[in-house]
Scaffold this motif. Structure first.
Motif, mmCIF file in Angstrom:
data_model
loop_
_atom_site.group_PDB
_atom_site.id
_atom_site.type_symbol
_atom_site.label_atom_id
_atom_site.label_comp_id
_atom_site.label_asym_id
_atom_site.label_seq_id
_atom_site.Cartn_x
_atom_site.Cartn_y
_atom_site.Cartn_z
ATOM 1 N N UNK A 132 0.830 -1.207 0.000
ATOM 2 C CA UNK A 132 0.000 0.000 0.000
ATOM 3 C C UNK A 132 0.865 1.258 0.000
ATOM 4 N N UNK A 133 1.937 1.247 0.780
ATOM 5 C CA UNK A 133 2.847 2.398 0.797
ATOM 6 C C UNK A 133 3.440 2.645 -0.583
ATOM 7 N N UNK A 134 3.823 1.573 -1.283
ATOM 8 C CA UNK A 134 4.395 1.729 -2.618
ATOM 9 C C UNK A 134 3.383 2.331 -3.585
ATOM 10 N N UNK A 135 2.129 1.920 -3.482
ATOM 11 C CA UNK A 135 1.087 2.504 -4.326
ATOM 12 C C UNK A 135 0.873 3.970 -3.981
ATOM 13 N N UNK A 136 0.930 4.283 -2.677
ATOM 14 C CA UNK A 136 0.743 5.666 -2.239
ATOM 15 C C UNK A 136 1.880 6.554 -2.724
ATOM 16 N N UNK A 137 3.104 6.041 -2.679
ATOM 17 C CA UNK A 137 4.263 6.813 -3.130
ATOM 18 C C UNK A 137 4.152 7.202 -4.597
ATOM 19 N N UNK A 138 3.555 6.329 -5.405
ATOM 20 C CA UNK A 138 3.388 6.635 -6.828
ATOM 21 C C UNK A 138 2.472 7.844 -7.029
ATOM 22 N N UNK A 139 1.534 8.018 -6.109
ATOM 23 C CA UNK A 139 0.572 9.112 -6.216
ATOM 24 C C UNK A 139 1.081 10.392 -5.569
ATOM 25 N N UNK A 140 1.729 10.247 -4.404
ATOM 26 C CA UNK A 140 2.247 11.410 -3.673
ATOM 27 C C UNK A 140 3.279 10.908 -2.672
ATOM 28 N N UNK A 141 4.546 11.081 -2.992
ATOM 29 C CA UNK A 141 5.625 10.557 -2.150
ATOM 30 C C UNK A 141 5.683 11.222 -0.786
ATOM 31 N N UNK A 142 5.078 12.390 -0.633
ATOM 32 C CA UNK A 142 5.127 13.114 0.647
ATOM 33 C C UNK A 142 3.859 12.931 1.479
ATOM 34 N N UNK A 143 2.946 12.093 1.017
ATOM 35 C CA UNK A 143 1.649 11.969 1.688
ATOM 36 C C UNK A 143 1.775 11.330 3.069
ATOM 37 N N UNK A 144 2.574 10.272 3.194
ATOM 38 C CA UNK A 144 2.734 9.583 4.474
ATOM 39 C C UNK A 144 3.836 10.238 5.276
ATOM 40 N N UNK A 145 3.507 10.676 6.493
ATOM 41 C CA UNK A 145 4.487 11.299 7.374
ATOM 42 C C UNK A 145 4.605 10.474 8.641
ATOM 43 N N UNK A 146 5.742 9.807 8.779
ATOM 44 C CA UNK A 146 5.996 8.957 9.936
ATOM 45 C C UNK A 146 6.590 9.766 11.084
ATOM 46 N N UNK A 147 6.432 9.229 12.299
ATOM 47 C CA UNK A 147 6.968 9.885 13.485
ATOM 48 C C UNK A 147 6.176 11.113 13.894
ATOM 49 N N UNK A 148 4.929 11.218 13.411
ATOM 50 C CA UNK A 148 4.065 12.348 13.752
ATOM 51 C C UNK A 148 2.886 11.804 14.561
ATOM 52 N N UNK A 149 2.769 12.236 15.802
ATOM 53 C CA UNK A 149 1.768 11.688 16.718
ATOM 54 C C UNK A 149 0.642 12.671 16.973
ATOM 55 N N UNK A 150 -0.584 12.224 16.752
ATOM 56 C CA UNK A 150 -1.778 13.026 17.025
ATOM 57 C C UNK A 150 -1.905 13.288 18.522
ATOM 58 N N UNK A 151 -2.209 14.544 18.879
ATOM 59 C CA UNK A 151 -2.381 14.918 20.287
ATOM 60 C C UNK A 151 -3.815 15.300 20.619
ATOM 61 N N UNK A 152 -4.409 16.153 19.813
ATOM 62 C CA UNK A 152 -5.746 16.660 20.122
ATOM 63 C C UNK A 152 -6.334 17.276 18.865
ATOM 64 N N UNK A 153 -7.637 17.576 18.914
ATOM 65 C CA UNK A 153 -8.289 18.243 17.791
ATOM 66 C C UNK A 153 -9.259 19.299 18.306
#
Length: 306
Positions: A132-153
């Protein structure tokens, strides 16, 4: 099913009004970079909808986790024209065999099932995520951001603002839509105050992935044994998963526990076999409520809107 199947599900917080141009905003922020979040991002990008996936893990785990991709999920992948790599790599389980204490009692074939995928595809979750990541990279290589943790909304009538932490830095992102794909212990769900009703069942299981020494081939096997259920599923790389119902939960699980039960119940020895994963788990059923409130939708409803 704890060791064998996987289905896609998520909750989407929908706020469709446009943002001001004073700051960068996304159409959709997706919290959670597992199979659900990655697949949702692929769908959105293919429809021209800008999105970003926030995943707190810095890298994929190689723990095999779930392994079964069912026909309905394969059909959705096929609609997005991404099914081929998964089908090529996975094992097509087209047949199930049932056994009891004395031997084989029957079998069932999936070949006559309707649709283009008359089988369950066996593929460890880490490989599903990789593809799935490889398919996503073909569409937008910057879409997935690792090491980013949700805190609040924080929601307004104009947008949803998300507070995230990346390393030592805390900052905010804005979007028209927030999709919570962060699992059973969803921080997104907790931040909204949604209830998560359900209960735990008394059933306990252990499972492990071992080199395949059986003659089942690509078939699944279900042992309806008087001393407890045993399930067995083929895996890639000539491996097989064993899922065993137990009388207790094993906090200190090791391969000897699983080997002993298999030997006593069905006379199978795994002595000397390589093993690749061990896990203990229980069974729970919970439902986030409400399913819909104002502009909060399940993911299937969002797909119908696109």
């Amino acid at each position: 099913m704890g060791g064998a199947s996987r289905s896609f599900s998520l909750i989407v917080y929908y706020l469709p009004t446009r943002m001001t141009e004073s700051a960068r905003t996304y159409d959709v922020i997706i919290v959670g970079g597992g199979p659900v979040g990655l697949f949702l991002a692929i769908i959105l990008l293919k429809k021209g909808i800008e999105c970003i996936v926030l995943e707190k893990r810095t890298e994929r785990t190689t723990h095999s986790k779930s392994l079964g991709i069912h026909p309905v999920s394969l059909e959705l992948m096929d609609q997005m024209k991404i099914a081929d790599p998964f089908v090529k790599e996975g094992i097509k389980i087209r047949r199930g065999v049932a056994l009891d204490d004395h031997g084989k009692i029957g079998s069932i074939s999936f070949d006559s099932c309707p649709g283009p995928f008359p089988y369950v595809l066996s593929l460890p979750q880490y490989r599903t995520e990789y593809l799935l990541e490889k398919q996503l990279e073909k569409l937008d290589a910057s879409c997935l951001r690792r090491g980013v943790e949700f805190q609040d909304l924080n929601q307004t009538n104009m947008s949803v603002s998300v507070t995230v932490k990346e390393g030592e830095n805390t900052y905010q992102l804005s979007a028209r839509v927030l999709a919570g794909c962060d699992g059973k212990n969803s921080v997104v769900r907790q931040s909204t105050g949604f209830s998560f009703e359900g209960r735990a069942y008394p059933d306990t299981y252990i499972m492990g992935d071992f080199s395949d020494t059986t003659d089942f081939g690509t078939s699944a096997a279900i042992y309806l044994h008087s001393r407890g259920l045993i399930e067995s599923f083929p895996l890639i790389d000539n491996r097989r998963r064993w899922v065993i119902k137990t009388d207790q939960y094993y906090d200190d699980l090791n391969r000897r526990h699983l080997e002993k039960i298999l030997r006593e119940r069905i006379g199978l020895s795994l002595n000397g076999c390589d093993h690749f994963m061990l896990s203990s788990f229980g069974v729970q059923k919970h439902l986030a409520k409400p399913i819909a409130r104002n502009r909060v939708f399940t993911w299937l409803e969002i797909l119908r809107m696109l």
